[in-house]
Design a protein around this motif. Sequence first.
Motif, PDB file in Angstrom:
ATOM      1  N   SER A  28       0.822  -1.206   0.000  1.00  0.00           N
ATOM      2  CA  SER A  28       0.000   0.000   0.000  1.00  0.00           C
ATOM      3  C   SER A  28       0.859   1.260   0.000  1.00  0.00           C
ATOM      4  CB  SER A  28      -0.931   0.004   1.213  1.00  0.00           C
ATOM      5  OG  SER A  28      -1.785  -1.113   1.212  1.00  0.00           O
ATOM      6  N   VAL A  29       1.895   1.280   0.867  1.00  0.00           N
ATOM      7  CA  VAL A  29       2.788   2.440   0.932  1.00  0.00           C
ATOM      8  C   VAL A  29       3.550   2.595  -0.378  1.00  0.00           C
ATOM      9  CG1 VAL A  29       4.744   3.483   2.133  1.00  0.00           C
ATOM     10  CG2 VAL A  29       3.020   2.231   3.431  1.00  0.00           C
ATOM     11  N   THR A  30       4.019   1.486  -0.925  1.00  0.00           N
ATOM     12  CA  THR A  30       4.763   1.527  -2.193  1.00  0.00           C
ATOM     13  C   THR A  30       3.911   2.110  -3.303  1.00  0.00           C
ATOM     14  OG1 THR A  30       6.040  -0.423  -1.558  1.00  0.00           O
ATOM     15  CG2 THR A  30       5.994   0.138  -3.895  1.00  0.00           C
ATOM     16  N   LEU A  31       2.689   1.635  -3.409  1.00  0.00           N
ATOM     17  CA  LEU A  31       1.784   2.111  -4.455  1.00  0.00           C
ATOM     18  C   LEU A  31       1.506   3.605  -4.291  1.00  0.00           C
ATOM     19  CD1 LEU A  31       0.327   0.597  -6.786  1.00  0.00           C
ATOM     20  CD2 LEU A  31      -1.710   0.565  -5.358  1.00  0.00           C
ATOM     21  N   TYR A  32       1.240   4.009  -3.070  1.00  0.00           N
ATOM     22  CA  TYR A  32       0.900   5.415  -2.822  1.00  0.00           C
ATOM     23  C   TYR A  32       2.110   6.319  -3.040  1.00  0.00           C
ATOM     24  CZ  TYR A  32      -0.814   9.633  -0.593  1.00  0.00           C
ATOM     25  OH  TYR A  32      -1.178  10.934  -0.349  1.00  0.00           O
ATOM     26  N   PHE A  33       3.259   5.945  -2.493  1.00  0.00           N
ATOM     27  CA  PHE A  33       4.440   6.802  -2.620  1.00  0.00           C
ATOM     28  C   PHE A  33       4.895   6.911  -4.074  1.00  0.00           C
ATOM     29  CE2 PHE A  33       9.061   7.537  -2.487  1.00  0.00           C
ATOM     30  CZ  PHE A  33       9.063   8.751  -1.814  1.00  0.00           C
ATOM     31  N   SER A  34       4.798   5.835  -4.822  1.00  0.00           N
ATOM     32  CA  SER A  34       5.148   5.894  -6.250  1.00  0.00           C
ATOM     33  C   SER A  34       4.282   6.906  -6.973  1.00  0.00           C
ATOM     34  CB  SER A  34       4.989   4.510  -6.893  1.00  0.00           C
ATOM     35  OG  SER A  34       5.841   3.571  -6.302  1.00  0.00           O
ATOM     36  N   PHE A  35       3.007   6.917  -6.627  1.00  0.00           N
ATOM     37  CA  PHE A  35       2.075   7.812  -7.310  1.00  0.00           C
ATOM     38  C   PHE A  35       2.345   9.271  -6.951  1.00  0.00           C
ATOM     39  CE2 PHE A  35      -1.970   9.835  -8.273  1.00  0.00           C
ATOM     40  CZ  PHE A  35      -2.265   9.281  -9.494  1.00  0.00           C
ATOM     41  N   VAL A  36       2.519   9.571  -5.656  1.00  0.00           N
ATOM     42  CA  VAL A  36       2.743  10.972  -5.271  1.00  0.00           C
ATOM     43  C   VAL A  36       4.114  11.454  -5.734  1.00  0.00           C
ATOM     44  CG1 VAL A  36       1.144  10.953  -3.327  1.00  0.00           C
ATOM     45  CG2 VAL A  36       3.523  10.301  -2.956  1.00  0.00           C
ATOM     46  N   THR A  37       5.064  10.536  -5.912  1.00  0.00           N
ATOM     47  CA  THR A  37       6.357  10.935  -6.475  1.00  0.00           C
ATOM     48  C   THR A  37       6.178  11.458  -7.892  1.00  0.00           C
ATOM     49  OG1 THR A  37       7.561   9.325  -5.114  1.00  0.00           O
ATOM     50  CG2 THR A  37       8.672  10.134  -7.075  1.00  0.00           C
ATOM     51  N   LEU A  38       5.331  10.800  -8.668  1.00  0.00           N
ATOM     52  CA  LEU A  38       5.007  11.291 -10.010  1.00  0.00           C
ATOM     53  C   LEU A  38       4.267  12.621  -9.935  1.00  0.00           C
ATOM     54  CD1 LEU A  38       3.798   8.032 -11.826  1.00  0.00           C
ATOM     55  CD2 LEU A  38       6.054   9.077 -11.868  1.00  0.00           C
ATOM     56  N   GLN A  39       3.394  12.746  -8.941  1.00  0.00           N
ATOM     57  CA  GLN A  39       2.597  13.965  -8.797  1.00  0.00           C
ATOM     58  C   GLN A  39       3.478  15.196  -8.596  1.00  0.00           C
ATOM     59  OE1 GLN A  39      -0.136  13.817  -5.486  1.00  0.00           O
ATOM     60  NE2 GLN A  39      -0.294  16.039  -5.387  1.00  0.00           N
ATOM     61  N   PHE A  40       4.586  15.046  -7.862  1.00  0.00           N
ATOM     62  CA  PHE A  40       5.457  16.183  -7.561  1.00  0.00           C
ATOM     63  C   PHE A  40       6.669  16.273  -8.490  1.00  0.00           C
ATOM     64  CE2 PHE A  40       3.387  15.522  -3.350  1.00  0.00           C
ATOM     65  CZ  PHE A  40       2.797  16.778  -3.247  1.00  0.00           C
ATOM     66  N   ASN A  41       6.738  15.423  -9.486  1.00  0.00           N
ATOM     67  CA  ASN A  41       7.850  15.469 -10.436  1.00  0.00           C
ATOM     68  C   ASN A  41       7.520  16.464 -11.550  1.00  0.00           C
ATOM     69  OD1 ASN A  41       9.744  14.868 -12.579  1.00  0.00           O
ATOM     70  ND2 ASN A  41      10.178  12.963 -11.508  1.00  0.00           N
ATOM     71  N   GLU A  42       8.214  17.597 -11.562  1.00  0.00           N
ATOM     72  CA  GLU A  42       7.912  18.666 -12.526  1.00  0.00           C
ATOM     73  C   GLU A  42       8.163  18.229 -13.958  1.00  0.00           C
ATOM     74  OE1 GLU A  42      10.015  22.170 -11.462  1.00  0.00           O
ATOM     75  OE2 GLU A  42       8.973  22.444  -9.539  1.00  0.00           O
ATOM     76  N   GLU A  43       9.182  17.396 -14.182  1.00  0.00           N
ATOM     77  CA  GLU A  43       9.470  16.926 -15.539  1.00  0.00           C
ATOM     78  C   GLU A  43       8.320  16.076 -16.078  1.00  0.00           C
ATOM     79  OE1 GLU A  43      13.374  15.455 -16.610  1.00  0.00           O
ATOM     80  OE2 GLU A  43      14.139  16.117 -14.668  1.00  0.00           O
TER      81      GLU A  43
END
Length: 664
Positions: A28-43
């Motif tokens: 659950s943490v892996t799935l969520y953190f992967s997604f929010v990492t994309l959310q805050f990636n400006e590129e």
Amino acid sequence: MTISRLLTRSMLKNMRHYFLYFFSLIFSVTLYFSFVTLQFNEEVLKQVSSSPTASAGFKAASYLLYFIVLFFVLYANHLFIKRRSKEIGMYQLIGMTKGLIFRLIAIENIILFSGAVFIGIVAGLLSSRFFTMILMKVIGQEILIKLTFNSQAIIQTLMLFSVMLLIILVQLSWMIRRVSLLSLFTASKQTEERVKRFSMWQMFVGALGIIFIGYGYYESTHLFTTNDVNILLKRMIVILALTIGGAFLVFRYSVAFVFNLRRLMKNGHLTTTDVLAVTPIMHRMKGNAKSLTLITVLTAVSLAISTLAYISYYSAEQGVRNAVPADYVLLTEKGPAFLALLDKQNIDYRAITYEDMNAEFDVSRLLKNPNDANQIFYAESGMKQVVSQSFYEQIHGKVELAEDEAILTNMTDGVTSMYAMNKQGEIEVTIETLGNRLKDRLKIVDVRQESTLVQNGSNLVIYAVLVVSDTKYAEYKKFYGERKYMPQTLVFLENKSDVALAEELYVQSGADIRAVYGEGEDQIILKQNSYKQERQVYMSIFGMTIFIAAFLGLAFLLTTGSILYFKQIAEADEEQASYTILRKIGFSEQDVLKGIVWKQAFNFGVPLLIGLLHSYFAVKSGWFLFGTELVAPMLIMIGLYVLMYAVFMLLSIQYYRKTIKGCL
């Protein structure tokens, strides 16, 4: 014995149970953190979209994903605490207070949760690269995005999962404090509701559940037969109530009653399958009706959302071609300059020019239901145009038309699916100019969805295009006269390897600029995209949509599948005594396992089947609003869901196999 020693022994003893819970937390943490990492990636956001829509979409999806994970973790925690009810009861018997027991189990949860969050963040950081590659592939970008360690993503993940831990501790405290000592020793054997004797009333209600579902499906096929928003909303509410309520009644009464009749017909002659599959299903299906209904609804919602998103993505190519039927569309005086540059660079192309001619014709005459109130949409909305047979053949190939015959094109799937239309019929064409009016009646010999024209210089959306014979077109054109709009020229490149250079020339010539309004900072430039540019816009929008929908669908799917799996392993532990008795009286491991396989196929198959039916009729009612293709996307998504449920079913069967082996 000290608390620390008791805590250590407790965790070691429950390691087998905690392993699944711990793995679920990590995932659950892996799935969520992967997604929010994309959310805050400006590129990533820059490649997906230059507008704030992408960022807003990621943000909304991240919170929805969080609530999915929260529901899953709370449900899993409830199941595992229920399995430890006897242990909690023993602690009370030896004199431990409920407060001390809560502290003991709370510390266990804090340790597990902290470890899961740490491991999940590390795994999420590594897996985010994988998900980024998938996203870039989906939107058609061949760009390498750097792996970034974003502090915002870490802070948001830690904050939200800390809140989740607090909610779990509150749930744990409530579960421990509200139950009596006696109920703790029987909690693991209790279903959601006590099963009572079957009656005629239950048979009637069970049949009513099936009728509710059937009528809900019927109503869904007529969902968009009205333009009244209030009526549409009422229909949606009725359909939801019928399908969800019907599913609950089916699980609670219909299944149990059908199996009870089957058992009575055998006059007490029960096989191993009856004992191990039919009887547990008959009672547990009714007792667990609430959770099974919830699982069914979650499956249906996630599959419907994923399928609609995939329909949009799958149909993107056709949508681009409908918007831009050629490689380039020239609508302004800059068109010749672009063609001159193509000639200068020795780029082979084919140019087809069309002179603008508007007309009025009532498409509603082709509706199979002439009394449909929505025919007003056809009569009054959008722009209609007429093209010649020779012009049409240059784009779409040879057609045969008599002088009084015509073909209707630009009728998209959204139109032909929402309204039943005849392929043949008669329509009246009206051409008006300088106060004069020409009326003519034509026979429609075919209705087609392909795009023939894009928006013209009037900036109005072309609703329908009428293809007439060259003779008829010349007659109309003579009456219509010349107009101020520039001719529309469709340009097709002969060699696709010239696209990159042609794109530069298209912008260099200014042919991509249709109009300029205002000056300075208030200046607005209206552009006409090329096929490649339009395709990139479509892929960015629908690529991001299918990526987010697939992410959420995966979370929904793993949630429902895992909950079913956890429930099955809990039942396996409870039924060990039954397996021991069957083995002692002579039944082999394979005999017992055969009944288990039937039971698992039913437990996983029925919620999945009803969920698939719910999602199919939900998608069928309005898929044409999202794209041009239904069958392939629907079958692909159904196949993926069936495969994932099959994996969970096989895992539960494997757990039962180990349990049966350990019974002797």
